[in-house]
Motif scaffolding. Structure first.
Motif, PDB file in Angstrom:
ATOM      1  N   SER A 186     -18.174 -57.201   2.411  1.00 26.40           N
ATOM      2  CA  SER A 186     -17.474 -55.915   2.442  1.00 26.40           C
ATOM      3  C   SER A 186     -17.142 -55.509   1.023  1.00 26.40           C
ATOM      4  CB  SER A 186     -16.175 -56.038   3.253  1.00 26.40           C
ATOM      5  OG  SER A 186     -16.460 -56.445   4.574  1.00 26.40           O
ATOM      6  N   PRO A 187     -17.421 -54.270   0.647  1.00 29.99           N
ATOM      7  CA  PRO A 187     -17.146 -53.849  -0.727  1.00 29.99           C
ATOM      8  C   PRO A 187     -15.660 -53.819  -1.000  1.00 29.99           C
ATOM      9  CG  PRO A 187     -17.757 -51.968   0.622  1.00 29.99           C
ATOM     10  CD  PRO A 187     -17.978 -53.188   1.459  1.00 29.99           C
ATOM     11  N   THR A 188     -15.317 -54.156  -2.256  1.00 29.12           N
ATOM     12  CA  THR A 188     -13.922 -54.050  -2.656  1.00 29.12           C
ATOM     13  C   THR A 188     -13.473 -52.601  -2.659  1.00 29.12           C
ATOM     14  OG1 THR A 188     -14.235 -55.995  -4.038  1.00 29.12           O
ATOM     15  CG2 THR A 188     -12.278 -54.668  -4.464  1.00 29.12           C
ATOM     16  N   LEU A 189     -14.393 -51.711  -3.036  1.00 33.17           N
ATOM     17  CA  LEU A 189     -14.096 -50.286  -3.070  1.00 33.17           C
ATOM     18  C   LEU A 189     -13.973 -49.767  -1.654  1.00 33.17           C
ATOM     19  CD1 LEU A 189     -13.817 -48.065  -5.191  1.00 33.17           C
ATOM     20  CD2 LEU A 189     -16.233 -47.578  -4.871  1.00 33.17           C
ATOM     21  N   ARG A 190     -12.888 -49.122  -1.321  1.00 32.99           N
ATOM     22  CA  ARG A 190     -12.651 -48.704   0.051  1.00 32.99           C
ATOM     23  C   ARG A 190     -12.495 -47.201   0.141  1.00 32.99           C
ATOM     24  NH1 ARG A 190      -8.112 -53.402   1.033  1.00 32.99           N
ATOM     25  NH2 ARG A 190      -9.467 -55.120   0.484  1.00 32.99           N
ATOM     26  N   PRO A 191     -13.594 -46.462   0.324  1.00 33.89           N
ATOM     27  CA  PRO A 191     -13.448 -45.033   0.436  1.00 33.89           C
ATOM     28  C   PRO A 191     -12.717 -44.656   1.710  1.00 33.89           C
ATOM     29  CG  PRO A 191     -15.746 -45.680   0.712  1.00 33.89           C
ATOM     30  CD  PRO A 191     -14.972 -46.914   0.415  1.00 33.89           C
ATOM     31  N   SER A 192     -11.986 -43.568   1.655  1.00 33.87           N
ATOM     32  CA  SER A 192     -11.256 -43.077   2.817  1.00 33.87           C
ATOM     33  C   SER A 192     -11.445 -41.581   2.910  1.00 33.87           C
ATOM     34  CB  SER A 192      -9.766 -43.418   2.667  1.00 33.87           C
ATOM     35  OG  SER A 192      -8.991 -42.741   3.615  1.00 33.87           O
ATOM     36  N   SER A 193     -11.405 -41.058   4.087  1.00 35.59           N
ATOM     37  CA  SER A 193     -11.576 -39.613   4.247  1.00 35.59           C
ATOM     38  C   SER A 193     -10.406 -38.875   3.634  1.00 35.59           C
ATOM     39  CB  SER A 193     -11.707 -39.256   5.726  1.00 35.59           C
ATOM     40  OG  SER A 193     -10.594 -39.783   6.438  1.00 35.59           O
TER      41      SER A 193
ATOM     42  N   LEU B 289     -18.352 -36.389 -10.496  1.00 33.22           N
ATOM     43  CA  LEU B 289     -17.493 -37.561 -10.377  1.00 33.22           C
ATOM     44  C   LEU B 289     -18.309 -38.723  -9.818  1.00 33.22           C
ATOM     45  CD1 LEU B 289     -14.711 -38.775 -10.727  1.00 33.22           C
ATOM     46  CD2 LEU B 289     -14.105 -37.982  -8.440  1.00 33.22           C
ATOM     47  N   LYS B 290     -18.832 -39.536 -10.704  1.00 28.95           N
ATOM     48  CA  LYS B 290     -19.621 -40.707 -10.344  1.00 28.95           C
ATOM     49  C   LYS B 290     -19.631 -41.658 -11.534  1.00 28.95           C
ATOM     50  CE  LYS B 290     -23.956 -38.453 -11.755  1.00 28.95           C
ATOM     51  NZ  LYS B 290     -25.281 -37.966 -11.317  1.00 28.95           N
ATOM     52  N   ARG B 291     -20.090 -42.888 -11.276  1.00 29.17           N
ATOM     53  CA  ARG B 291     -20.216 -43.887 -12.336  1.00 29.17           C
ATOM     54  C   ARG B 291     -18.914 -44.010 -13.142  1.00 29.17           C
ATOM     55  NH1 ARG B 291     -25.661 -42.323 -15.415  1.00 29.17           N
ATOM     56  NH2 ARG B 291     -25.001 -44.108 -16.702  1.00 29.17           N
ATOM     57  N   PHE B 292     -17.827 -44.285 -12.412  1.00 30.48           N
ATOM     58  CA  PHE B 292     -16.526 -44.345 -13.064  1.00 30.48           C
ATOM     59  C   PHE B 292     -15.783 -45.612 -12.673  1.00 30.48           C
ATOM     60  CE2 PHE B 292     -15.841 -42.110  -9.073  1.00 30.48           C
ATOM     61  CZ  PHE B 292     -14.679 -42.683  -8.566  1.00 30.48           C
ATOM     62  N   TYR B 293     -14.818 -45.966 -13.520  1.00 25.88           N
ATOM     63  CA  TYR B 293     -13.916 -47.083 -13.281  1.00 25.88           C
ATOM     64  C   TYR B 293     -12.530 -46.542 -12.956  1.00 25.88           C
ATOM     65  CZ  TYR B 293     -17.305 -50.217 -15.554  1.00 25.88           C
ATOM     66  OH  TYR B 293     -18.420 -50.933 -15.885  1.00 25.88           O
TER      67      TYR B 293
ATOM     68  N   VAL C 286      -5.391 -54.856 -16.153  1.00 26.69           N
ATOM     69  CA  VAL C 286      -4.962 -55.873 -15.189  1.00 26.69           C
ATOM     70  C   VAL C 286      -5.603 -55.657 -13.826  1.00 26.69           C
ATOM     71  CG1 VAL C 286      -2.777 -56.307 -16.366  1.00 26.69           C
ATOM     72  CG2 VAL C 286      -2.894 -54.524 -14.618  1.00 26.69           C
ATOM     73  N   PHE C 287      -6.258 -54.524 -13.633  1.00 27.78           N
ATOM     74  CA  PHE C 287      -6.978 -54.247 -12.387  1.00 27.78           C
ATOM     75  C   PHE C 287      -8.116 -53.295 -12.711  1.00 27.78           C
ATOM     76  CE2 PHE C 287      -7.703 -51.240  -8.895  1.00 27.78           C
ATOM     77  CZ  PHE C 287      -8.088 -52.101  -7.880  1.00 27.78           C
ATOM     78  N   ASN C 288      -9.264 -53.535 -12.082  1.00 29.71           N
ATOM     79  CA  ASN C 288     -10.442 -52.731 -12.401  1.00 29.71           C
ATOM     80  C   ASN C 288     -11.354 -52.684 -11.183  1.00 29.71           C
ATOM     81  OD1 ASN C 288     -13.377 -52.522 -13.217  1.00 29.71           O
ATOM     82  ND2 ASN C 288     -12.441 -52.090 -15.188  1.00 29.71           N
ATOM     83  N   GLN C 289     -11.767 -51.471 -10.791  1.00 31.68           N
ATOM     84  CA  GLN C 289     -12.791 -51.311  -9.765  1.00 31.68           C
ATOM     85  C   GLN C 289     -13.782 -50.244 -10.218  1.00 31.68           C
ATOM     86  OE1 GLN C 289     -11.662 -50.789  -5.692  1.00 31.68           O
ATOM     87  NE2 GLN C 289     -10.275 -52.544  -5.681  1.00 31.68           N
ATOM     88  N   TYR C 290     -15.051 -50.464  -9.885  1.00 30.64           N
ATOM     89  CA  TYR C 290     -16.125 -49.570 -10.320  1.00 30.64           C
ATOM     90  C   TYR C 290     -16.674 -48.797  -9.119  1.00 30.64           C
ATOM     91  CZ  TYR C 290     -20.593 -48.011 -12.279  1.00 30.64           C
ATOM     92  OH  TYR C 290     -21.652 -47.263 -12.698  1.00 30.64           O
ATOM     93  N   HIS C 291     -16.945 -47.522  -9.325  1.00 29.00           N
ATOM     94  CA  HIS C 291     -17.552 -46.676  -8.297  1.00 29.00           C
ATOM     95  C   HIS C 291     -18.810 -46.051  -8.874  1.00 29.00           C
ATOM     96  CE1 HIS C 291     -18.246 -43.303  -5.592  1.00 29.00           C
ATOM     97  NE2 HIS C 291     -17.383 -43.832  -4.728  1.00 29.00           N
ATOM     98  N   TYR C 292     -19.950 -46.336  -8.272  1.00 31.45           N
ATOM     99  CA  TYR C 292     -21.212 -45.863  -8.826  1.00 31.45           C
ATOM    100  C   TYR C 292     -21.612 -44.498  -8.274  1.00 31.45           C
ATOM    101  CZ  TYR C 292     -26.104 -45.541 -10.169  1.00 31.45           C
ATOM    102  OH  TYR C 292     -27.290 -45.113 -10.696  1.00 31.45           O
ATOM    103  N   GLY C 293     -21.563 -44.320  -6.962  1.00 31.83           N
ATOM    104  CA  GLY C 293     -22.131 -43.127  -6.332  1.00 31.83           C
ATOM    105  C   GLY C 293     -21.324 -41.868  -6.546  1.00 31.83           C
TER     106      GLY C 293
END
Length: 692
Positions: free
Chosen positions: A237-244, A345-349, A360-367
């Motif tokens: 399961s991806p760490t990134l959790r998109p929500s509507s 808005l893509k390829r961002f941290y 101290v916290f980092n998540q990457y979003h590619y799409g």
């Protein structure tokens, strides 16, 4: 070794253990499991039915991570990128050092890998990282550093790979007396490192220096708490959790407005109910275009947007949640622009940073994130942070614009007696590269009147304007009000800088008319990046002073201490008309004139006839011709015994007139020395200060 396994019974997974040569439970540095289904097999075991069993704490090998592959005292295993290392002995302890410095070849650091399996196998447990360090220069002399600047060695511990990007770093203060600088850090393993494949310690920064380390180690702190055991396969399961959309209960019902005069949060009961902390924060960005000021991303209105400039790589937006406030962050919500252009808005941290701006916290979003879409980034187990940031990756070049950046959490600690935020620039000394006329002098931008303006000369080089806040100060926000009657378009592509007492930039950001520029020190400077007129109606600097201003009672009023005082010079071109006194006669149309190209750097000197506190000096150039001769001058200050107490070298010319801030120097004599052996010509010299 092939092994046929039927499907495990429900609730009873297969367990795989490892033992050492003595039959004791152990934990390997690497293990790989391949699952294959036999051609004729129906059913069979799945990955979810297998778990590896780790001894509590990972066995002895994980109790001391430097023990199993090291020389005594934790020496072996270190490497120096692009160079080698030397091992010596000091007082019975092994010492490792770099044997090449940065100017010799390449990039010098010390680094070593750490057993990642022990870290992943001890999530929630705490390791103790410790050691001793010294630093030497090219001559082999021990070098001191303050532990805050890039002159200090920086220690970074990182865990990377998979979805993990855990980084902890700090600077270390060193001593010049040969003593070892010691450090001790406790690092708790976060749950987000599952799937990581590399852990590393790096010592870097402090260019052209040699690092020496000894007695380093990393030990697992004993704990009675059960050790978490990783499964054979981390969750996919991806760490990134998109929500509507966030639930209605999370949407603030009251919109907060950001004003630069707001006070920091005062002492109040701490609530553990998460709220959007960004609403009362302070936003900044790498740039602001099309009136898309950074604060619009935290105003509670997703229909207003921030907008960076579109020609930069790695655009970013950051919100400061408050000086001196400890915030516990649970999640970050990014709401994209509603009306158009959401595909940018893509390829961002998405990142959280501590008070020292360590990530101290980092998540990457590619799409791509579409128009009006929302992405939610959950911080597993929460974390303490002061700053939240969204940034494009460094290789991505486009505008960054969003509707809203929300940071959900709560304050766990607030200052009991915060320093009040005040406006610090009004009435302070302002200087500029040039002035159009006396009625548009540099002081007009700090007079509290937006109808008066500062106006530089046009096409006279790249113009700048500067205000001296007087003493070391914390700068929270800067507001620049543009000229309102006409010609507002001239203020574009400006650079806003915060300068220290030596006029060195401490933080620089490209701005338009107003925007937050972060923490700084003494002086605020605004300059254009092209040759044009610089016009400013008013500059306001909000923050507080870190030290008291040098005042007596009442506050001293600066006066021109050089006027009509005795002056001398190295030579005189025309004794009748060009004597040294012409620079202190109060007349800018008369001037001094030394001989030209006589083999020495010509000089001029004034005796103030007593010791005074000097706050600034102003030099007027010869006005009828030959102004380019005055350049690269050095200003020297002397006490009553003519011992040099302060030297201020400058570069470039001064135009018709230029002022320089002086760090409240106590002096009697002031000397001006030209940068080459041409004629020295001074229209007027003013030394502004007061009696001690």
């Amino acid at each position: 070794m092939p092994l046929a396994l039927p499907a495990a019974a429900t609730g009873s997974p297969y367990q795989i253990t490892f033992t050492d040569a003595n039959g004791e439970l152990a934990w390997p540095g690497f293990a790989k499991l391949n699952l294959e289904r036999a051609p004729s097999c129906i059913g069979g075991v799945s990955a979810g039915e297998i778990e590896f069993v780790m001894p509590d704490g990972g066995g002895d090998r994980c109790m001391d991570l430097f023990k199993y592959d090291d020389y005594p005292n934790g020496i072996h295993g270190w490497q120096n990128f692009f160079a080698g290392i030397e091992v010596s002995e000091d007082a019975g302890k092994y010492v490792i050092s770099t044997n090449r410095r940065k100017h010799d070849r390449g990039h010098v650091n010390l680094s070593r890998n750490v057993d990642i399996s022990c870290l992943v196998g001890n999530i929630g447990r705490t390791f103790h990282l410790f050691g001793k360090m010294r630093m030497k220069d090219e001559s082999g002399t021990d070098v001191s550093s303050d532990g805050t600047s890039n002159d200090s060695p920086k220690i970074t511990f990182s865990i990377t790979g998979g979805q993990s990007n855990f980084v902890k770093s700090w600077n270390l203060a060193t001593s010049s007396d040969g003593t070892w600088a010691e450090f001790s850090e406790e690092i708790t393993m976060p749950s987000g490192i599952v799937g990581a494949n590399r852990a590393q310690i790096v010592i870097d920064k402090a260019e052209k220096k040699e690092f020496l380390i000894t007695e380093w180690g990393m030990n697992l702190i004993p704990s009675e708490a059960p050790t978490l055991r990783p499964s054979a396969y981390p969750s996919v399961s991806p760490t990134l959790r998109p929500s509507s959309q966030p639930t209605v209960s999370l949407v603030p019902t009251k919109v907060a407005t950001l004003t630069p005069t707001k006070q920091p949060v005062t002492a109040a009961p701490v609530s553990a109910t998460p709220t959007n902390l960004a609403l009362t924060g302070l936003a900044s960005g790498d740039s602001e275009c099309h009136n898309g000021f950074a604060y619009k991303a935290i105003d509670g209105n997703p229909n207003s947007i921030n907008h960076s400039c579109c020609n930069k790589f790695g655009a970013w937006l950051m919100v400061d949640l408050g000086l001196g406030i400890t915030n516990y962050i649970e999640k970050i919500v990014v709401k994209n622009r509603v009306n158009c252009c959401g595909g940018r808005l893509k390829r961002f941290y998405v990142e959280l940073l501590d008070a020292d701006k360590n990530v101290v916290f980092n998540q990457y979003h590619y799409g791509t994130v579409g128009n009006a879409q929302v992405r939610e980034f959950v911080v597993d187990d929460g974390t303490v942070a002061r700053f939240a940031r969204i940034r494009h990756e460094d290789s991505y070049k486009d505008c960054l614009h969003i509707g809203e950046l929300e940071v959900w959490g709560y304050a766990t600690e607030v200052p009991a007696s915060p320093e009040p935020i005040i406006e610090m620039a009004t009435g302070m000394e302002a200087t500029a590269s040039t002035e159009w006329s006396q009625s548009s002098a540099a002081s007009k931008s700090v007079d509290g009147n937006i109808n008066s303006i500062y106006h530089s000369k046009c096409n006279a080089g790249v113009p700048w304007w500067r205000v001296d806040l007087g003493v070391m100060s914390f700068v929270q926000d800067v507001k620049i009000t543009n000229r309102k009657d006409c010609c507002g378009g001239r203020l574009r592509y400006a650079t806003v800088e915060l300068l220290d007492a030596d006029l060195n930039p401490v933080e620089s950001q490209s701005r338009y008319i107003q925007g937050s520029v972060g923490n700084g020190k003494v002086v605020q400077k605004v300059s254009l990046n092209r040759a044009d007129c610089l016009q400013l109606a008013e500059v306001q600097v909000y923050g507080y002073h870190l030290m008291a201003k040098p005042t007596s009672a009442p506050t001293p009023v600066p006066e021109n201490l050089a006027l009509y005082k005795p002056a001398t010079q190295s030579s005189t071109f025309n004794i009748a008309n060009d004597g040294a006194s012409k620079a202190v006669d109060g007349n800018y149309n008369s001037f001094t004139h030394t001989n030209c190209w006589k083999g020495i750097n010509q000089w001029w000197k004034v005796d103030l006839e007593d010791v005074y506190t000097i706050a600034s000096i102003t030099v007027g150039n010869r006005l009828d011709c030959c102004g380019g001769r005055f350049h690269d001058a050095t200003f020297s200050f002397y006490d009553e015994n003519e011992e040099e107490v302060y030297v201020m070298p400058t570069s470039g010319g001064i135009g018709n007139k230029k002022s320089f801030s002086v760090d409240f120097v106590s002096a009697r004599y002031i000397k001006v020395t030209l940068g080459d052996k041409d004629c020295l010509q001074i229209g007027e010299f003013e030394a502004w200060g007061w009696k001690e």
